[in-house]
Design a protein around this motif. Structure first.
Motif, PDB file in Angstrom:
ATOM      1  N   PHE A   1      14.533  49.689  61.061  1.00 40.66           N
ATOM      2  CA  PHE A   1      14.071  49.989  62.232  1.00 40.66           C
ATOM      3  C   PHE A   1      13.590  48.570  63.139  1.00 40.66           C
ATOM      4  CE2 PHE A   1      10.880  51.017  65.689  1.00 40.66           C
ATOM      5  CZ  PHE A   1      11.547  51.754  66.493  1.00 40.66           C
ATOM      6  N   LEU A   2      12.829  47.721  62.444  1.00 43.45           N
ATOM      7  CA  LEU A   2      12.625  46.374  62.641  1.00 43.45           C
ATOM      8  C   LEU A   2      13.869  45.724  63.308  1.00 43.45           C
ATOM      9  CD1 LEU A   2       9.666  45.294  60.834  1.00 43.45           C
ATOM     10  CD2 LEU A   2       9.550  45.786  63.339  1.00 43.45           C
TER      11      LEU A   2
ATOM     12  N   LEU B   1      14.715  54.631  71.125  1.00 38.49           N
ATOM     13  CA  LEU B   1      14.200  54.032  69.725  1.00 38.49           C
ATOM     14  C   LEU B   1      13.174  55.005  69.091  1.00 38.49           C
ATOM     15  CD1 LEU B   1      13.860  50.262  70.845  1.00 38.49           C
ATOM     16  CD2 LEU B   1      15.554  51.255  69.001  1.00 38.49           C
ATOM     17  N   GLY B   2      12.375  55.556  69.779  1.00 34.94           N
ATOM     18  CA  GLY B   2      11.445  56.555  69.130  1.00 34.94           C
ATOM     19  C   GLY B   2      11.810  57.793  68.433  1.00 34.94           C
ATOM     20  N   VAL B   3      13.089  58.362  68.946  1.00 35.04           N
ATOM     21  CA  VAL B   3      13.874  59.286  68.527  1.00 35.04           C
ATOM     22  C   VAL B   3      14.420  58.785  67.066  1.00 35.04           C
ATOM     23  CG1 VAL B   3      15.468  61.129  68.593  1.00 35.04           C
ATOM     24  CG2 VAL B   3      14.003  60.523  70.490  1.00 35.04           C
ATOM     25  N   ILE B   4      15.005  57.536  67.309  1.00 30.48           N
ATOM     26  CA  ILE B   4      15.592  57.098  66.003  1.00 30.48           C
ATOM     27  C   ILE B   4      14.614  56.846  64.877  1.00 30.48           C
ATOM     28  CG2 ILE B   4      16.832  54.907  65.264  1.00 30.48           C
ATOM     29  CD1 ILE B   4      18.382  54.699  67.926  1.00 30.48           C
ATOM     30  N   LEU B   5      13.247  56.175  65.014  1.00 30.94           N
ATOM     31  CA  LEU B   5      12.458  56.006  64.400  1.00 30.94           C
ATOM     32  C   LEU B   5      12.063  57.572  63.472  1.00 30.94           C
ATOM     33  CD1 LEU B   5      10.137  54.504  62.985  1.00 30.94           C
ATOM     34  CD2 LEU B   5       8.676  54.824  64.861  1.00 30.94           C
ATOM     35  N   VAL B   6      11.965  58.616  64.254  1.00 34.76           N
ATOM     36  CA  VAL B   6      11.538  59.972  63.738  1.00 34.76           C
ATOM     37  C   VAL B   6      13.031  60.333  62.700  1.00 34.76           C
ATOM     38  CG1 VAL B   6      11.339  62.448  64.074  1.00 34.76           C
ATOM     39  CG2 VAL B   6      10.359  60.948  65.409  1.00 34.76           C
TER      40      VAL B   6
ATOM     41  N   ASN C   1      15.234  65.428  64.321  1.00 34.23           N
ATOM     42  CA  ASN C   1      15.002  65.144  65.619  1.00 34.23           C
ATOM     43  C   ASN C   1      13.700  65.585  66.003  1.00 34.23           C
ATOM     44  OD1 ASN C   1      17.414  63.793  66.513  1.00 34.23           O
ATOM     45  ND2 ASN C   1      18.418  65.690  65.843  1.00 34.23           N
ATOM     46  N   PRO C   2      12.911  65.142  66.779  1.00 34.04           N
ATOM     47  CA  PRO C   2      11.446  65.911  67.224  1.00 34.04           C
ATOM     48  C   PRO C   2      11.927  66.977  68.218  1.00 34.04           C
ATOM     49  CG  PRO C   2      12.063  63.597  68.418  1.00 34.04           C
ATOM     50  CD  PRO C   2      13.067  63.843  67.393  1.00 34.04           C
TER      51      PRO C   2
ATOM     52  N   ARG D   1       3.131  58.459  69.969  1.00 32.38           N
ATOM     53  CA  ARG D   1       2.527  58.868  71.249  1.00 32.38           C
ATOM     54  C   ARG D   1       2.701  57.755  72.344  1.00 32.38           C
ATOM     55  NH1 ARG D   1      -3.631  60.442  69.854  1.00 32.38           N
ATOM     56  NH2 ARG D   1      -3.626  60.566  71.951  1.00 32.38           N
ATOM     57  N   ARG D   2       2.645  56.370  71.903  1.00 34.34           N
ATOM     58  CA  ARG D   2       2.738  55.438  72.600  1.00 34.34           C
ATOM     59  C   ARG D   2       4.172  55.354  73.280  1.00 34.34           C
ATOM     60  NH1 ARG D   2       0.181  50.960  73.107  1.00 34.34           N
ATOM     61  NH2 ARG D   2       1.211  50.621  74.784  1.00 34.34           N
ATOM     62  N   ILE D   3       5.335  55.621  72.309  1.00 30.82           N
ATOM     63  CA  ILE D   3       6.827  55.643  72.796  1.00 30.82           C
ATOM     64  C   ILE D   3       7.197  56.796  73.545  1.00 30.82           C
ATOM     65  CG2 ILE D   3       8.920  55.811  71.926  1.00 30.82           C
ATOM     66  CD1 ILE D   3       8.176  54.599  69.384  1.00 30.82           C
TER      67      ILE D   3
END
Length: 414
Positions: free
Chosen positions: A135-136, A219-224, A231-232, A268-270
């Motif tokens: 992810f980084l 990027l947040g969805v990719i992180l999940v 997918n969230p 939550r921030r994303i």
């Protein structure tokens, strides 16, 4: 400024994709196999006949394109070339021209895209260290793109390629990329990964949204995807009951996903619906680096029962419809999946591999084949390609890390 991408053309050419197999481009690159066939072109594997080094070659057809579509094709190539100065962007090496196609030579990543690595190879899910490392790299590539004024607008696992047994990932497919920091291209990208503000144009005239925060949301969805293999939600819209539950209580994701409290705070921030308050890429990078754990490693447990209150309005099928398949991930150890009900909305189902709307001329999903090949009628003999002239002499060792480039690639001429 180019406005909304034109409607994607039909893939019209007198040659069937396999008719080009065996052709030698620029006297060096032999097309040896088909890696993928999309609505906008064909991706081949090629081999340098002098060095035996493999490459991927994207064949973008010229037939049936109007002047606007040709501009978008050129824009994709130019932005990809500029972005590929970063080591975590797939290198665009050369541009070759023929009467019916533009051939884009890029580096070959034999391990496929991130989607197939998660769903088929069992990588990343359950391995916090590898997921964080990947992810980084994705985040750094996007941050570099933004620093030179490029906004991808189609970030998803299908557009990220994998090498080095999952330890290196590279951003690909700039078919929807733009240099417009503020855009009116609503609905641009893939539904699972779109931010709320990108979903649908408001009724007011001259509506716009910022491109950079939209990439952050993706990027947040990719992180999940990386950490949980799902997918969230189906769509970041109040029409989606799972997303509505998240809007009511940002802690909701931790009740349906095996995420750590620290990752829940990051998400939550994303997933801040106000793009002006959404986390920046630099803040996100710092929070990921300092995050001690991404998941609770609870894959040997059953999924939690659907909450009764205050989420009694949540459709329990919406949660199940994005679950892992019955088979557990293969690495790092054979845990049981967190969710066990397969469905069409699972990240692990072929139907969840979405095409991108507003696409101009992009072979979506890296090298993955998306459309079945059908016989295009009478076969023609492969043409004799007689390339000559200069090609772009770019190689990996010439990459200037984090050095913006205004160079627009030229093409080899006949």
């Amino acid at each position: 400024m180019l406005l909304t991408p034109p409607t994607s053309p039909q893939l019209t050419t007198c040659l069937a994709p396999e008719d080009r197999l065996g052709c030698v481009l620029a006297g060096r690159l032999e097309l040896v196999s088909i890696l993928g066939i999309g609505a906008y072109g064909v991706v081949y594997q090629a081999v340098d006949i002098l060095t035996n080094i493999p490459y991927a070659v994207k064949a973008l057809p010229k037939a049936g394109l109007d002047s606007r579509q040709r501009r978008f094709q050129r824009r994709e190539i130019a932005l990809h070339h500029q972005a590929s100065q970063h080591p975590n962007v797939v290198s665009l090496l050369r541009i070759l021209d023929s009467p019916d196609c533009t051939f884009v030579v890029i580096e070959y990543c034999p391990e496929g895209d991130l989607f197939s690595n998660i769903t088929e190879q069992g990588r990343f899910v359950g391995d916090d260290q590898l997921a964080k490392h990947a992810f980084l790299q994705i985040l750094d590539a996007v941050q570099y793109c933004h620093s030179v004024g490029i906004y991808h607008r189609d970030l998803k696992p299908e557009n990220i390629l994998v090498t080095d047994q999952g330890h290196t990932v590279k951003l690909a497919d700039f078919g929807l990329a733009t240099t417009d920091a503020v855009t009116s291209d609503f609905g641009c990208g893939s539904t699972f990964y779109m931010s709320p503000e990108c979903q649908q144009a408001p009724a007011r005239p001259y509506a716009r949204y910022a491109a950079a925060p939209n990439d952050v949301w993706s990027l947040g969805v990719i992180l999940v995807n990386l950490t949980c293999g799902r997918n969230p939600w189906k769509k970041a819209s109040p029409d989606d009951s799972t997303f509505r539950a998240f809007l009511r209580d940002p802690q909701f994701l931790s009740s349906i996903l095996p995420i750590s409290p620290e990752l829940n705070m990051i998400l939550r921030r994303i997933f801040e619906c106000d793009p002006t308050k959404r986390i920046t890429l630099q803040e996100l990078r710092e929070m990921i680096i300092s995050c001690p754990r991404l998941t609770m490693n609870s894959y040997n447990t059953l999924p939690p029962s659907p909450p009764q209150t205050p989420y009694d309005y949540v459709d329990s099928l919406d949660c199940a419809n994005m679950a892992l398949p019955p088979s557990p991930p293969a690495s790092p150890c054979p845990h049981q999946p967190f969710q066990s009900q397969p469905s069409e909305w699972s990240l692990f189902e072929p139907a969840s591999k979405q095409g991108s709307s507003c696409s101009s001329l992009s072979t979506d999903s890296g090298y993955e084949s998306e459309l079945p090949y059908t016989d295009a009628g009478q076969r023609l003999q492969p043409p004799v390609f007689n390339f000559y002239g200069n090609v772009i002499p770019l190689h990996d060792h010439e990459k200037a890390y984090y050095t913006p480039s205004n160079f627009v690639p030229t093409v080899a001429a006949f």
